[in-house]
Design a protein around this motif. Structure first.
Motif, mmCIF file in Angstrom:
data_model
loop_
_atom_site.group_PDB
_atom_site.id
_atom_site.type_symbol
_atom_site.label_atom_id
_atom_site.label_comp_id
_atom_site.label_asym_id
_atom_site.label_seq_id
_atom_site.Cartn_x
_atom_site.Cartn_y
_atom_site.Cartn_z
ATOM 1 N N ALA A 221 1.031 -1.369 -0.163
ATOM 2 C CA ALA A 221 -0.129 0.252 0.228
ATOM 3 C C ALA A 221 0.648 0.749 0.051
ATOM 4 O O ALA A 221 0.764 2.544 -0.903
ATOM 5 N N ASP A 222 2.246 1.208 0.918
ATOM 6 C CA ASP A 222 3.374 2.685 1.139
ATOM 7 C C ASP A 222 3.356 2.163 -0.272
ATOM 8 O O ASP A 222 3.304 3.907 -1.184
ATOM 9 N N VAL A 225 0.863 3.792 -2.841
ATOM 10 C CA VAL A 225 0.977 5.546 -2.836
ATOM 11 C C VAL A 225 2.531 6.405 -3.334
ATOM 12 O O VAL A 225 1.406 7.689 -3.766
ATOM 13 N N GLU A 229 2.483 9.059 -6.413
ATOM 14 C CA GLU A 229 2.744 10.557 -5.712
ATOM 15 C C GLU A 229 4.161 11.678 -6.428
ATOM 16 O O GLU A 229 4.460 12.495 -6.600
ATOM 17 N N ARG A 240 -3.639 15.072 -1.906
ATOM 18 C CA ARG A 240 -3.359 13.804 -1.390
ATOM 19 C C ARG A 240 -3.836 12.483 -0.558
ATOM 20 O O ARG A 240 -4.106 11.268 -1.080
ATOM 21 N N GLN A 241 -4.869 13.250 0.395
ATOM 22 C CA GLN A 241 -6.149 12.796 1.157
ATOM 23 C C GLN A 241 -6.768 12.050 0.160
ATOM 24 O O GLN A 241 -7.023 11.207 0.428
ATOM 25 N N ARG A 244 -5.662 8.937 -2.175
ATOM 26 C CA ARG A 244 -5.663 7.539 -1.177
ATOM 27 C C ARG A 244 -7.229 6.691 -1.518
ATOM 28 O O ARG A 244 -7.724 6.091 -1.119
ATOM 29 N N LEU A 247 -8.561 5.799 -4.773
ATOM 30 C CA LEU A 247 -7.711 4.403 -4.348
ATOM 31 C C LEU A 247 -8.337 3.068 -3.647
ATOM 32 O O LEU A 247 -8.309 2.159 -4.456
ATOM 33 N N ALA A 248 -8.757 3.941 -2.794
ATOM 34 C CA ALA A 248 -9.246 2.793 -1.860
ATOM 35 C C ALA A 248 -10.651 1.700 -2.419
ATOM 36 O O ALA A 248 -10.698 0.849 -2.423
ATOM 37 N N PHE A 263 -5.870 -1.415 2.616
ATOM 38 C CA PHE A 263 -4.644 -0.203 2.134
ATOM 39 C C PHE A 263 -5.286 0.777 2.747
ATOM 40 O O PHE A 263 -4.609 2.238 3.599
ATOM 41 N N VAL A 267 -3.144 3.145 5.230
ATOM 42 C CA VAL A 267 -1.956 4.963 4.922
ATOM 43 C C VAL A 267 -3.520 5.377 5.553
ATOM 44 O O VAL A 267 -2.969 6.410 5.427
ATOM 45 N N LEU A 269 -7.038 5.668 6.560
ATOM 46 C CA LEU A 269 -7.861 6.024 6.013
ATOM 47 C C LEU A 269 -8.799 5.759 7.055
ATOM 48 O O LEU A 269 -10.288 6.273 7.014
#
Length: 292
Positions: A221-222, A225, A229, A240-241, A244, A247-248, A263, A267, A269
């Protein structure tokens, strides 16, 4: 003799005078039985708190509500005073709820100008305006409003500093410490092109490059991201939030809620709050089915 099927007749002077007299009498009869309502103005002193831009901190308003009723409009309202007061309060709130308490002095005159205009209350026969508008602020609320502004300014500065720090870290990780040659050229540029010293430091720079590029033990997951980025280095922290979150949601559609939940937890969430719970039995629009 005229060829028209009706006789060529015109009233003489006496006939014209008689017609005028009949019209005059009919007009007098109509005026006699036409009711013209008398316009009356009502007044009512009123006080109320009005919200500001900060929840819990209110302006204190005082004014005289003036209203009249126009029976020729055809509309009716059974509580004209309430209609007038509510209309003026709503007009006042539209101004104050976007303002800070520290701006109460100019807001008072803006409010007086707005409420002094007589307007018809929508859907009623009531016309309303206000006189002697006063706007005050409690001193303790004013102190709290000033503290709120100071905290907001401090938070804005801290966020800007953190964003600059994150940008610098991403720049070093994704653009400078990618290979030895790039790191060496970057060091030369920052240190006056001291070539001999750069050669002596080449072993240290190579070690830094290996450390920065050693990402094999990172969670998938890292890595996901970081890849996005890196492709979008100018994104703000809010965006950026959002990235995420999207992506989720995509992982929830194509990988199922368990993958998306993993995920989201990784990250930060907050669990599966941002995950799409999709029925695996339902086909997707693009023909793909979620993974088990």
């Amino acid at each position: 003799m005229s060829g028209r099927p009706w006789p060529d007749f015109r009233p003489g002077p006496l006939g014209a005078l008689g017609a005028w007299w009949r019209r005059r009498r009919e007009s007098a009869v109509v005026d006699q039985y036409t009711y013209v309502p008398v316009q009356t103005t009502h007044q009512h002193p009123f006080e109320t708190p009005l919200p500001s831009a900060v929840y819990g901190l209110d302006f204190q308003a005082k004014f005289v509500v003036c209203w009249r009723m126009d029976l020729t409009t055809g509309a009716r309202h059974h509580a004209p005073r309430s209609a007038a007061i509510n209309d003026l309060v709503q007009r006042a709130k539209a101004i104050t709820e976007r303002a800070m308490l520290v701006h109460h002095a100019p807001i008072r005159y803006q409010l007086g100008d707005e409420l002094a205009a007589e307007r018809q209350v929508e859907g009623t026969h009531v016309w309303a305006r206000a006189e002697n508008v006063e706007l005050t602020v409690d001193e303790s609320d004013l102190d709290m409003a000033r503290k709120h502004i100071e905290l907001h300014q401090a938070t804005t500065v801290r966020q800007a500093e953190r964003e600059a720090e994150r940008a610098e870290i991403r720049y070093l990780r994704d653009e400078v410490l990618t290979d030895l040659s790039t790191a060496t050229i970057w060091w030369l540029y920052r240190n006056g092109y001291q070539v001999e010293q750069a050669v002596q430091l080449s072993e240290h720079l190579a070690r830094l490059v290996r450390i920065a590029s050693d990402r094999g033990d990172r969670h998938w997951a890292d890595a996901l991201v970081t890849s996005f980025e890196s492709a979008l280095p100018r994104l703000s922290e809010d965006h950026r939030q959002d990235l995420r979150v999207h992506l989720a949601k995509a992982l929830g559609v194509y990988g199922g809620s368990s993958v998306a939940g993993e995920f989201a937890d990784r990250v930060g969430l907050g669990g599966d709050r941002h995950v799409n719970h999709v029925n695996p039995a339902l086909p997707h629009q693009n023909g793909a089915t979620p993974l088990p």
